[in-house]
Write an enzyme that holds these catalytic residues in place. Sequence first.
Site, PDB file in Angstrom:
ATOM      1  N   LYS A 151      36.548 -31.348 -11.340  1.00  0.00           N
ATOM      2  CA  LYS A 151      37.637 -30.966 -12.216  1.00  0.00           C
ATOM      3  C   LYS A 151      38.921 -31.940 -12.030  1.00  0.00           C
ATOM      4  O   LYS A 151      38.770 -32.123 -10.925  1.00  0.00           O
ATOM      5  CB  LYS A 151      38.241 -29.480 -12.057  1.00  0.00           C
ATOM      6  CG  LYS A 151      38.820 -29.005 -13.020  1.00  0.00           C
ATOM      7  CD  LYS A 151      37.830 -28.569 -14.305  1.00  0.00           C
ATOM      8  CE  LYS A 151      38.355 -27.572 -15.317  1.00  0.00           C
ATOM      9  NZ  LYS A 151      37.219 -26.877 -16.208  1.00  0.00           N
ATOM     10  N   LYS A 187      30.580 -32.614 -12.412  1.00  0.00           N
ATOM     11  CA  LYS A 187      30.995 -32.472 -14.011  1.00  0.00           C
ATOM     12  C   LYS A 187      32.089 -31.392 -14.090  1.00  0.00           C
ATOM     13  O   LYS A 187      31.936 -30.331 -13.370  1.00  0.00           O
ATOM     14  CB  LYS A 187      29.633 -32.093 -14.619  1.00  0.00           C
ATOM     15  CG  LYS A 187      29.747 -31.813 -16.169  1.00  0.00           C
ATOM     16  CD  LYS A 187      29.243 -33.173 -16.809  1.00  0.00           C
ATOM     17  CE  LYS A 187      29.825 -33.279 -18.375  1.00  0.00           C
ATOM     18  NZ  LYS A 187      31.346 -33.254 -18.498  1.00  0.00           N
TER      19      LYS A 187
END
Length: 422
Positions: free
Chosen positions: A107, A71
């Site tokens: 990311k 995430k």
Amino acid sequence: MSKENLNPKEIAQAQIKAACDQLNADPSIYEVLKEPAKVMQVSVPVKMDDGSVRTFVGYRSQHNIALGPAKGGLRYHPDVHLDEVIALSMWMTIKCAVVGLPYGGGKGGVVVDPKELSQNELEKLSRGFIRALGDFVSPQKDIPAPDVNTNPQIMAWMMDEYDQIKGFNNPGLITGKQVQLYGSLGRTEATGRGTFIAAREAAERIGLPLEGARVVMQGFGNVSTYAALLFHEAGSKIIAVRDYYGGAYNPDGMDAQELYDYVYNNPENTRKTVVGFPGSEDIESNDALFAIDCEILVPAALENMITSANAHTVSTKIISEGANGPITPEADKILEEKGVLIVPDVLANAGGVTVSYFEWVQNLQNFYWTLEEVNARLERILVDAFEEIYTMKEEKGVSMRVAAYMKAIDAIAYNMKMRGTI
Ligand code: GLU
């Protein structure tokens, strides 16, 4: 003085190593966490408005997925590079574990200055990036979100592109979407709200009243705007803000809502800058900003802003890190010696990913919450995490940063031991 190491990946590795050492952890934990699990690099050709073709390089890093799917946000910036993206994904792994979310860290970024692109070009780039990532991302595997220079509109284009590829709706692919498009109430304000909550909790621990406290902020984007509104509501004085173009300084304090309107609801302010805010003076540099005497400092721009070169001049009691990695390890030491209480990024800006998690849960359940529910759950998660980390800091005699990493690494290591990874 020796030249300071500003490589974000090496900084993230050193931060993880320091916490592993403090925990006396099995060396195999660091061995796993020092590198990302998977990295994807793509080239995205975009037919520009003038008919020429430009290729943009993009990355997505999935650092560790022991606790759940990767995430983390996607940033658009000319200085994006692979080691930065990897470092940011490492910080996401730690951040999600600090606040107890069932996520690993991811990311991504594209090397681009979005200010140079038209809306049409930006849409083509965003759709092209998601197409190029293909099955590297999915609601079960890796869930992107906004970050520097990306926003709900960009998330909407990306979700739509993915839906077109799959042939059905996948709102859980990406978070930070508009509320009208499967987004969550409270998501836009969440990171700034969290940065404010972190500063408020820190102020309480050192007996500093928020009422009248002088606040200095770097950046006036998604994080500091909403933090500023909450500081203002609490009676604090926003005395200085500096963005990409310059600053606004007024020792008597500035009305956060008026500043917001001046920047974002003002067609004449085409650059959307705080410069020229009525009653304020410009601030010539970031160094000058950081040297302003205050009680609370909120760096909410990019990494490596407070370094060994300017940390000595910082004059504040609390720093709440709205940005990721704004303080270098050397600056960290200097500030700690000065007695500044630093609430690290992995806690102080975790409000955003926390409400992203709420958004994803709502998407998967197709059942939507009220703003009160979102904010109450966010408040509880952040206050509890703050308390746990502050107590660990006091008990172990370490910084809040080291304590936060210790909490996260402990949880990840336990999980990986059970799985048999280490
Ligand atoms: N980009 C934000 C961060 O650095 C939010 C990530 C997310 O919501 O997934 O934490």
